[in-house]
Design a protein around this motif. Structure first.
Motif, PDB file in Angstrom:
ATOM      1  N   LEU A   1       1.410  -1.080  -0.437  1.00 15.08           N
ATOM      2  CA  LEU A   1      -0.112  -0.539   0.167  1.00 15.08           C
ATOM      3  C   LEU A   1       1.117   1.123   0.082  1.00 15.08           C
ATOM      4  CD1 LEU A   1      -3.029  -1.127   2.578  1.00 15.08           C
ATOM      5  CD2 LEU A   1      -3.507  -1.150   0.275  1.00 15.08           C
ATOM      6  N   THR A   2       2.063   1.073   0.486  1.00 20.52           N
ATOM      7  CA  THR A   2       2.626   2.480   0.639  1.00 20.52           C
ATOM      8  C   THR A   2       3.887   3.005  -0.674  1.00 20.52           C
ATOM      9  OG1 THR A   2       3.489   2.229   3.111  1.00 20.52           O
ATOM     10  CG2 THR A   2       4.711   3.478   1.822  1.00 20.52           C
ATOM     11  N   LEU A   3       3.935   1.450  -1.639  1.00 17.85           N
ATOM     12  CA  LEU A   3       4.365   1.401  -2.413  1.00 17.85           C
ATOM     13  C   LEU A   3       3.188   2.274  -3.157  1.00 17.85           C
ATOM     14  CD1 LEU A   3       6.358   0.467  -4.595  1.00 17.85           C
ATOM     15  CD2 LEU A   3       5.308  -1.791  -4.665  1.00 17.85           C
ATOM     16  N   GLN A   4       2.245   1.785  -3.452  1.00 23.34           N
ATOM     17  CA  GLN A   4       1.107   2.234  -4.588  1.00 23.34           C
ATOM     18  C   GLN A   4       1.068   3.374  -4.154  1.00 23.34           C
ATOM     19  OE1 GLN A   4      -1.857  -1.930  -3.604  1.00 23.34           O
ATOM     20  NE2 GLN A   4      -2.337   0.312  -4.180  1.00 23.34           N
ATOM     21  N   GLU A   5       1.110   4.053  -3.044  1.00 22.69           N
ATOM     22  CA  GLU A   5       0.749   5.731  -2.670  1.00 22.69           C
ATOM     23  C   GLU A   5       2.092   6.391  -3.259  1.00 22.69           C
ATOM     24  OE1 GLU A   5      -0.687   8.423   0.773  1.00 22.69           O
ATOM     25  OE2 GLU A   5       0.500   6.608   1.260  1.00 22.69           O
ATOM     26  N   GLU A   6       3.578   5.734  -2.784  1.00 22.29           N
ATOM     27  CA  GLU A   6       3.979   6.815  -3.982  1.00 22.29           C
ATOM     28  C   GLU A   6       4.857   6.156  -5.148  1.00 22.29           C
ATOM     29  OE1 GLU A   6       7.085   8.116  -2.253  1.00 22.29           O
ATOM     30  OE2 GLU A   6       5.740   7.796  -0.044  1.00 22.29           O
ATOM     31  N   LEU A   7       4.459   5.164  -6.055  1.00 22.01           N
ATOM     32  CA  LEU A   7       4.173   5.450  -6.990  1.00 22.01           C
ATOM     33  C   LEU A   7       3.288   6.768  -8.139  1.00 22.01           C
ATOM     34  CD1 LEU A   7       3.788   1.752  -8.230  1.00 22.01           C
ATOM     35  CD2 LEU A   7       5.569   2.998  -8.620  1.00 22.01           C
ATOM     36  N   ALA A   8       2.026   6.295  -7.181  1.00 24.10           N
ATOM     37  CA  ALA A   8       0.903   7.290  -7.718  1.00 24.10           C
ATOM     38  C   ALA A   8       0.841   8.840  -7.542  1.00 24.10           C
ATOM     39  CB  ALA A   8      -0.956   6.984  -6.806  1.00 24.10           C
ATOM     40  N   THR A   9       2.269   9.111  -6.315  1.00 24.50           N
ATOM     41  CA  THR A   9       2.358  10.526  -6.145  1.00 24.50           C
ATOM     42  C   THR A   9       3.482  10.966  -6.889  1.00 24.50           C
ATOM     43  OG1 THR A   9       2.410  10.396  -3.818  1.00 24.50           O
ATOM     44  CG2 THR A   9       3.956  11.935  -3.863  1.00 24.50           C
ATOM     45  N   HIS A  10       4.473  10.013  -7.436  1.00 21.51           N
ATOM     46  CA  HIS A  10       5.340  10.194  -8.643  1.00 21.51           C
ATOM     47  C   HIS A  10       5.495  10.440  -9.848  1.00 21.51           C
ATOM     48  CE1 HIS A  10       8.365   9.635  -4.282  1.00 21.51           C
ATOM     49  NE2 HIS A  10       9.020  10.234  -5.272  1.00 21.51           N
ATOM     50  N   PHE A  11       4.278   9.558  -9.754  1.00 24.59           N
ATOM     51  CA  PHE A  11       4.253   9.727 -11.602  1.00 24.59           C
ATOM     52  C   PHE A  11       3.205  10.404 -11.894  1.00 24.59           C
ATOM     53  CE2 PHE A  11       7.346   6.296 -10.683  1.00 24.59           C
ATOM     54  CZ  PHE A  11       8.557   6.690 -11.305  1.00 24.59           C
ATOM     55  N   ALA A  12       2.580  10.662 -12.770  1.00 21.72           N
ATOM     56  CA  ALA A  12       1.342  11.583 -13.440  1.00 21.72           C
ATOM     57  C   ALA A  12       0.711   9.505 -14.006  1.00 21.72           C
ATOM     58  CB  ALA A  12       1.586  11.808 -14.835  1.00 21.72           C
ATOM     59  N   ASP A  13      -0.934   9.630 -13.830  1.00 20.57           N
ATOM     60  CA  ASP A  13      -1.397   8.715 -14.248  1.00 20.57           C
ATOM     61  C   ASP A  13      -1.905   7.864 -14.789  1.00 20.57           C
ATOM     62  OD1 ASP A  13      -2.661  10.188 -11.770  1.00 20.57           O
ATOM     63  OD2 ASP A  13      -4.568   9.814 -12.496  1.00 20.57           O
ATOM     64  N   ALA A  14      -1.462   8.058 -16.165  1.00 20.38           N
ATOM     65  CA  ALA A  14      -1.119   7.149 -18.113  1.00 20.38           C
ATOM     66  C   ALA A  14       0.174   6.506 -17.164  1.00 20.38           C
ATOM     67  CB  ALA A  14      -0.818   7.870 -18.623  1.00 20.38           C
ATOM     68  N   TYR A  15       0.717   6.660 -16.084  1.00 21.09           N
ATOM     69  CA  TYR A  15       2.361   6.145 -16.545  1.00 21.09           C
ATOM     70  C   TYR A  15       2.675   5.691 -15.066  1.00 21.09           C
ATOM     71  CZ  TYR A  15       3.198   8.618 -20.455  1.00 21.09           C
ATOM     72  OH  TYR A  15       3.088   9.218 -21.542  1.00 21.09           O
ATOM     73  N   VAL A  16       1.377   5.091 -14.833  1.00 16.93           N
ATOM     74  CA  VAL A  16       1.796   3.996 -12.733  1.00 16.93           C
ATOM     75  C   VAL A  16       1.907   3.378 -13.507  1.00 16.93           C
ATOM     76  CG1 VAL A  16       0.693   4.003 -11.075  1.00 16.93           C
ATOM     77  CG2 VAL A  16       1.190   6.818 -11.540  1.00 16.93           C
ATOM     78  N   PRO A  17       2.314   2.142 -13.711  1.00 10.76           N
ATOM     79  CA  PRO A  17       2.218   0.058 -13.803  1.00 10.76           C
ATOM     80  C   PRO A  17       1.610   0.433 -12.464  1.00 10.76           C
ATOM     81  CG  PRO A  17       4.103   1.309 -12.696  1.00 10.76           C
ATOM     82  CD  PRO A  17       3.856   2.525 -12.626  1.00 10.76           C
ATOM     83  N   THR A  18       1.049  -0.770 -13.205  1.00  9.39           N
ATOM     84  CA  THR A  18      -0.027  -1.809 -12.480  1.00  9.39           C
ATOM     85  C   THR A  18       0.999  -2.672 -11.341  1.00  9.39           C
ATOM     86  OG1 THR A  18      -1.701  -2.111 -14.254  1.00  9.39           O
ATOM     87  CG2 THR A  18      -1.756  -3.956 -12.539  1.00  9.39           C
ATOM     88  N   VAL A  19       1.083  -3.216 -10.519  1.00 14.12           N
ATOM     89  CA  VAL A  19       2.483  -4.005  -9.627  1.00 14.12           C
ATOM     90  C   VAL A  19       0.881  -5.366  -9.191  1.00 14.12           C
ATOM     91  CG1 VAL A  19       2.841  -3.822  -7.579  1.00 14.12           C
ATOM     92  CG2 VAL A  19       2.508  -2.136  -8.336  1.00 14.12           C
ATOM     93  N   ILE A  20       2.166  -6.233  -9.783  1.00 14.27           N
ATOM     94  CA  ILE A  20       1.693  -7.351  -9.820  1.00 14.27           C
ATOM     95  C   ILE A  20       3.496  -8.258  -8.574  1.00 14.27           C
ATOM     96  CG2 ILE A  20       1.566  -9.849 -10.308  1.00 14.27           C
ATOM     97  CD1 ILE A  20       1.301  -9.140 -13.411  1.00 14.27           C
ATOM     98  N   ALA A  21       2.050  -8.284  -7.509  1.00  8.66           N
ATOM     99  CA  ALA A  21       3.227  -8.400  -5.819  1.00  8.66           C
ATOM    100  C   ALA A  21       3.007  -9.820  -5.729  1.00  8.66           C
ATOM    101  CB  ALA A  21       3.454  -7.235  -5.494  1.00  8.66           C
TER     102      ALA A  21
END
Length: 808
Positions: free
Chosen positions: A333-353
């Motif tokens: 969840l922290t990782l998701q928030e960091e990705l969404a904060t650092h990158f514009a929406d169209a460039y936030v990758p899908t995460v398989i973990a």
């Protein structure tokens, strides 16, 4: 007396189709079966699969006395005959046309029309099958022993094979993001709604089997799966969940995958013997339980750094893959928030973990769309058993006794398989370690569906071509032709010390049906691998000779780049600055990104249903759109008399069934708000522009009108999003209301983008040069609109910003 399901002979009841239908508890009249092709497919699959008579679709080897035809010929009249194959496709198409004009198959009404010659033919074949008293026993020595009803059996098998093919072709777009023409798009929507709520395209009780959409047709061997392009039948305990996390395919059929083999180090103390749990207090003395609890937490700035490096090589990273047990839920969840904060929406990758927790081993697929994360969870189906050989191989003798067999201490909930369709050509299937090796219960379902890409998360040694994972991967690559990526952690790869082999840093293995095997090995100081996958279309042909028109999507490995990590891989450097290039431009970040927690899985269902609905409305007549929205938003419990006819009745039944199937109140308020906003727009647009569906048009002649409609729709949707967008200084409540109102319009842009891409790349001969230029401009307009708005979400406040507290 023993009772039996289909395919098991009772002591009293003869094994006939008539008795099979009686066991199913369904109506025996042909009209009920004729009203839904997947039901017919299920019935013919039961008959052909149980007896093995499907092989007669290729070659008949029965007793020569039973047939006037030459022995060795197929029992289907269209086998090897192009003219009769075209006639079969025409019959299936006309069956679908008739479904859109008849009465609802469930309300008991009589059909408005008995149909033309084609429907009468199919009705006759069904009546013959449903009332058949021909024994289905299969003689052990067919050449030597004459079946007591050999001639009748031969005729019945031929009719069943033909019905099987007709039902398959009539359901060609069911369960997909492709839409039909006019009212057929509503028929496809009805099938998708049924599938999303029940996990089954058939209305038959699932204890007898389920019907699923299908992507690949096996080109090797001969099984029942070899006789269909679009549907597959399975009798299984597995609950199949089909979800859509939309992304705009800007990279023209390319998928960039970033493999992060975390953790980079694994210590023996990360494995711990567990006390016998209450649930296992009667476990045999030779068994024990162990858990994996690493002490080094994951720092999300490492991933931010790696994604930044990957974006210097490719335009977009679509998927980020972590191995089995790599993260905790909190870290994800922290990782998701960091990705969404650092990158514009169209460039936030899908995460398989791979996600670990107390008695849990799960794979989480988290997709980011319109300012929110949508997460789906799949539990591991089989426990890892550590024996003495593996304890020695991974050097764990200091913490685990080699004389004990150690079971992984995890819960085993009901088995389910989740597949993801971000666009019309990609279907993604995740698996966890032992689930790849064990045939039951999901292997048969995966081979039937034929996903485009399977990602297997492992807690394993180096991914070498001679090890066990490569053997099982090759099975799926050969049949049905699925491309497979296996990923393990660098720490486990280096920890594995097979006798006679030095430490190895091979963390991933790629295998596809055409490009062979590629082992991915990291060098010293390298922290991730960037794979570039390209989709190619290959022709696939069923065993009875039906081509798919080169629509089989195959992913092949086109590029590989190994990325270095920061010094001290376990302790990465501070996060890099947010990239501000125009292609990744992010709006004012004074508002945080919303990261939903508890409602994530519910939301993924809502998003999928809304995506199917918006996609279908591009072709649906306005009256069906209005009736469907009224049924959802006004929560009508019963079918109104004025919508019992045709496909409207089918849709009404599916929509009412959705509310019954959902345990919580449905639809949620945000869903109703989105649909009402979309309804007002589409009604005003079609009234003003005068857009009408071309139901009577042929496929070729329909495209010019569609292109004109799509171009006008893109402009109108862009203006609508501009009207809905609040000003930055407006109250936070305006932003809270913005997302549900704007969501269907963003989905509409996504759907239009997919349609235009499909037309330009798969049907270029149907587009003249001038419209082609206009369509290319429309693609750029859609992408620019999404970028400029940041899909409208980067300005959206999260619950934390509104309340001052972190969401629970």
């Amino acid at each position: 007396m023993e009772s039996s399901s289909y395919g098991q002979r009772e002591h009293r009841a003869a094994f006939t189709v008539k008795n099979i239908v009686s066991e199913l508890g369904t109506p025996g009249d042909a009209e009920w079966w004729l009203s839904w092709p997947p039901d017919v497919f299920a019935l013919t699959s039961m008959v052909l699969g149980t007896t093995g008579y499907y092989r007669y679709g290729v070659q008949y080897v029965g007793p020569p006395q039973a047939s006037d035809a030459k022995s060795g010929g197929a029992l289907v009249p269209y086998y090897g005959d192009p003219k009769k194959l075209r006639q079969l496709w025409k019959e299936a198409h006309e069956w679908g046309d008739w479904l859109c004009l008849r009465a609802s198959p469930v309300d008991g009404g009589s059909p408005h029309s008995s149909g033309g010659d084609t429907v009468s033919l199919i009705r006759g074949l069904l009546l013959e099958l449903l009332q058949s008293d021909v024994l289905l026993e299969n003689p052990r020595h067919e050449r030597d022993r004459l079946h007591p009803q050999a001639a009748e059996l031969e005729h019945l098998v031929g009719s069943t094979l033909r019905l099987h093919a007709l039902a398959d072709e009539a359901s060609r777009i069911f369960g997909t993001l492709r839409a039909g023409y006019g009212r057929k798009s509503a028929l496809n929507l009805a099938a998708n709604l049924l599938f999303e709520t029940t996990g089954n395209l058939s209305r038959l009780p699932r204890r007898f089997g389920i019907v699923l959409p299908k992507n690949r047709t096996p080109q090797r061997g001969l099984t029942l799966r070899s006789f269909s392009h679009h549907l597959t039948f399975h009798r299984t305990e597995v609950d199949v969940r089909w979800r859509s996390f939309p992304w705009v395919s800007r990279d023209r059929h390319t998928v960039n995958v970033l493999v992060v083999p975390w953790p980079y180090e694994v210590e023996p103390c990360d494995f711990r013997a567990h006390d016998r749990t209450v649930s296992a207090r009667h476990l045999h003395p030779k068994f024990g339980h162990f858990g994996y609890e690493p002490g080094t937490p994951f720092n999300p700035t490492l991933l931010i750094s790696l994604v930044e490096k990957a974006l210097a090589e490719v335009r977009r990273v679509h998927l980020v893959v972590f191995p089995e047990l790599a993260l905790t839920l909190g870290e994800l969840l922290t990782l998701q928030e960091e990705l969404a904060t650092h990158f514009a929406d169209a460039y936030v990758p899908t995460v398989i973990a791979g996600v670990r927790g107390e008695h849990r081993n799960e794979v989480h697929v988290a997709g980011y769309f319109f300012g929110r994360w949508y997460r789906q969870v799949q539990s591991k189906h089989h426990r890892w058993l550590l024996d003495a050989r593996q304890i020695k191989q991974y050097n764990l003798a200091s913490v685990l006794d080699g004389s004990t067999l150690w079971w992984e201490d995890i819960h085993l909930p009901g088995r389910h398989l989740t597949l993801f369709t971000p666009n019309s050509w990609l279907t993604l299937c995740p698996l966890i370690c032992e689930d790849l090796a064990q045939i039951e219960p999901v292997s048969d379902v995966i081979r039937g569906v034929g996903p485009t890409l399977m990602v297997a998360l492992l807690m394993d040694g180096p991914q070498l071509a001679e090890r066990w994972s490569a053997r099982y991967v090759s099975v799926f690559a050969d049949d049905p032709g699925t491309s497979v990526l296996t990923v393990t952690s660098l720490g486990m790869a280096e920890r594995s010390r097979a006798p006679g082999f030095p430490p190895n840093r091979t963390v991933a293995l790629w295998r596809d049906a055409h490009g062979g095997t590629e082992a991915i090995t990291l060098g010293q100081g390298e922290a991730a691998a960037l794979l570039t996958l390209r989709v190619e279309y290959r022709e696939e042909v069923t065993a009875d000779g039906r081509s798919d028109g080169e629509s089989g999507a195959v992913l092949t490995l086109q590029g590989l780049k190994l990325l270095g990590g920061p010094k001290g891989l376990q302790a990465p450097s501070p996060p890099p600055p947010v990239r501000r290039a125009e292609s990744l431009r992010s709006h004012n970040r004074r508002f945080k990104i919303d990261v939903p927690l508890d409602a994530a899985q519910v939301d993924s269902f809502d998003l999928t249903v809304l995506a199917y609905f918006v996609n279908a409305t591009l072709e649906m007549p306005l009256d069906l759109i209005e009736r469907s929205i009224a049924l959802i938003c006004e929560k009508k419990a019963d079918l109104d008399g004025d919508i019992r006819g045709g496909v409207a009745g089918i849709l009404a039944d599916r929509l009412c069934g959705m509310r019954t199937a959902k345990k919580e109140p449905w639809p949620p308020e945000r869903f109703r708000t989105a649909l009402l906003s979309y309804h007002d727009f589409i009604r005003e647009y079609r009234t003003q522009v005068g857009v009408k569906t071309q139901e009577s048009a042929t496929r070729g002649s329909a495209y010019p009108g569609r292109v004109k409609d799509w171009l006008a729709l893109v402009d109108n949707v862009r203006r609508k999003l501009g009207q809905l967008m609040p000003h930055e200084e407006e109250h936070a409540e305006s932003w809270r209301e913005y997302r549900p109102r704007a969501l269907p319009f963003v989905l509409l842009l996504w759907s239009l983008h997919n349609r235009i891409m499909y037309l330009l790349e798969r049907r270029p001969q149907r587009v003249a040069s001038e419209p082609r230029v206009s369509l290319l401009g429309a693609l750029q307009d859609i992408e620019r609109c999404l970028d400029e708005n940041d899909i409208g979400s980067s300005l959206l406040p999260s619950e934390r910003d509104l309340s001052g507290e972190r969401p629970a």
